[in-house]
Design a protein around this motif. Structure first.
Motif, mmCIF file in Angstrom:
data_model
loop_
_atom_site.group_PDB
_atom_site.id
_atom_site.type_symbol
_atom_site.label_atom_id
_atom_site.label_comp_id
_atom_site.label_asym_id
_atom_site.label_seq_id
_atom_site.Cartn_x
_atom_site.Cartn_y
_atom_site.Cartn_z
ATOM 1 N N ILE A 21 0.855 -1.182 0.000
ATOM 2 C CA ILE A 21 0.000 0.000 0.000
ATOM 3 C C ILE A 21 0.895 1.236 0.000
ATOM 4 C CG2 ILE A 21 -1.875 1.213 1.166
ATOM 5 C CD1 ILE A 21 -2.468 -1.411 2.674
ATOM 6 N N ASP A 22 0.682 2.109 -0.969
ATOM 7 C CA ASP A 22 1.447 3.357 -1.011
ATOM 8 C C ASP A 22 1.036 4.253 0.147
ATOM 9 O OD1 ASP A 22 2.914 2.757 -3.274
ATOM 10 O OD2 ASP A 22 1.602 3.846 -4.640
ATOM 11 N N TRP A 23 2.023 4.843 0.811
ATOM 12 C CA TRP A 23 1.742 5.716 1.938
ATOM 13 C C TRP A 23 0.853 6.882 1.528
ATOM 14 C CZ3 TRP A 23 1.278 5.697 6.846
ATOM 15 C CH2 TRP A 23 1.089 6.908 7.516
ATOM 16 N N LYS A 24 1.046 7.416 0.328
ATOM 17 C CA LYS A 24 0.253 8.565 -0.113
ATOM 18 C C LYS A 24 -1.239 8.219 -0.139
ATOM 19 C CE LYS A 24 0.814 7.819 -5.098
ATOM 20 N NZ LYS A 24 -0.526 7.325 -5.344
ATOM 21 N N ASP A 25 -1.570 6.960 -0.436
ATOM 22 C CA ASP A 25 -2.969 6.525 -0.439
ATOM 23 C C ASP A 25 -3.535 6.458 0.981
ATOM 24 O OD1 ASP A 25 -2.862 6.344 -3.200
ATOM 25 O OD2 ASP A 25 -2.415 4.195 -3.188
ATOM 26 N N ILE A 26 -2.713 6.024 1.925
ATOM 27 C CA ILE A 26 -3.146 5.984 3.324
ATOM 28 C C ILE A 26 -3.344 7.405 3.847
ATOM 29 C CG2 ILE A 26 -2.449 5.379 5.687
ATOM 30 C CD1 ILE A 26 -1.141 2.860 4.490
ATOM 31 N N GLU A 27 -2.412 8.282 3.511
ATOM 32 C CA GLU A 27 -2.524 9.668 3.951
ATOM 33 C C GLU A 27 -3.769 10.328 3.343
ATOM 34 O OE1 GLU A 27 0.484 13.447 4.360
ATOM 35 O OE2 GLU A 27 1.361 11.458 4.072
ATOM 36 N N ALA A 28 -4.068 10.032 2.079
ATOM 37 C CA ALA A 28 -5.275 10.556 1.433
ATOM 38 C C ALA A 28 -6.528 10.039 2.133
ATOM 39 C CB ALA A 28 -5.292 10.184 -0.050
#
Length: 84
Positions: A21-28
């Motif tokens: 899972i890309d961190w940017k997706d979790i942050e979004a």
């Protein structure tokens, strides 16, 4: 909730725990849930959500979030009533 965020949420709750899972997706996803994110020292960020602050490390150099962080996020979301 947008399909992209639903997909990220499904990956977070997937068993066995995903390390893809890309961190940017979790942050979004955090932003979608109403979080406020503050920059901390180094690669740390403070996530203010559910009337509490959790500190996470942005992964580097790879953008993928490790299994331990995903499990921690899953537990935090689950304990606050978020479901996949």
């Amino acid at each position: 909730m947008k399909k992209k965020h639903q997909k990220t949420l499904a990956l977070i709750f997937k068993q066995p725990t995903s390390a893809n899972i890309d961190w940017k997706d979790i942050e979004a996803l955090f932003f979608e849930l109403g979080a406020k994110v503050s920059e901390r020292e180094g690669s740390r960020i403070g996530v203010h959500l559910f009337n509490e602050i959790r500190v996470f490390h942005r992964p580097h150099p790879s953008p993928k979030t490790d299994k331990g962080a995903v499990a921690s996020i899953r537990g935090w979301l689950k304990s606050n009533g978020v479901k996949s």
